[in-house]
Design a protein around this motif. Structure first.
Motif: not given
Length: 114
Positions: A1-26
């Motif tokens: 079984q693989v568990q996945l945990v996302e992070s990095g979301g949020g509120l940003v203005q148009a034209g901005g940037s974000l980086r999402l991460s997904c950490a896996a348990s395996a």
């Protein structure tokens, strides 16, 4: 079984940037593929980007040239670099991994204000 945990979301203005991460348990090296999906209110979940075990990538037309999917084997983590964000990118973003069956994270909210 693989568990996945996302992070990095949020509120940003148009034209901005974000980086999402997904950490896996395996170890992600055993996975057949990983990807990012998103679901906006009232809409179906859609593919944003995916990366295969071999390293091939595929993107939705709406994000090509703006989003980049990548992975770090040492950290067992997948990323989604999102640049030039638009209000229509607003959605809950889900991490997906495939190894005989689909595994999903809990989702992270991305909100882009105009």
């Amino acid at each position: 079984q693989v568990q996945l945990v996302e992070s990095g979301g949020g509120l940003v203005q148009a034209g901005g940037s974000l980086r999402l991460s997904c950490a896996a348990s395996a170890s992600i090296s055993i996975l057949n593929g990983m990807g990012w999906y998103r679901q906006a209110p009232g809409k179906e979940r859609e593919l944003v980007a995916l990366i295969t075990r071999a390293g091939s990538t595929n993107y939705a037309d709406s994000v090509k040239g703006r989003f980049t999917i990548s992975r770090d084997y040492a950290k067992n983590t997948m990323y989604l670099q999102m640049n030039s964000l638009k209000p229509e990118d607003t959605a809950v973003y889900y991490c997906n991994a495939y190894l005989r069956i689909d595994y999903w994270g809990q989702g992270t909210q991305v909100t882009v204000s105009s």
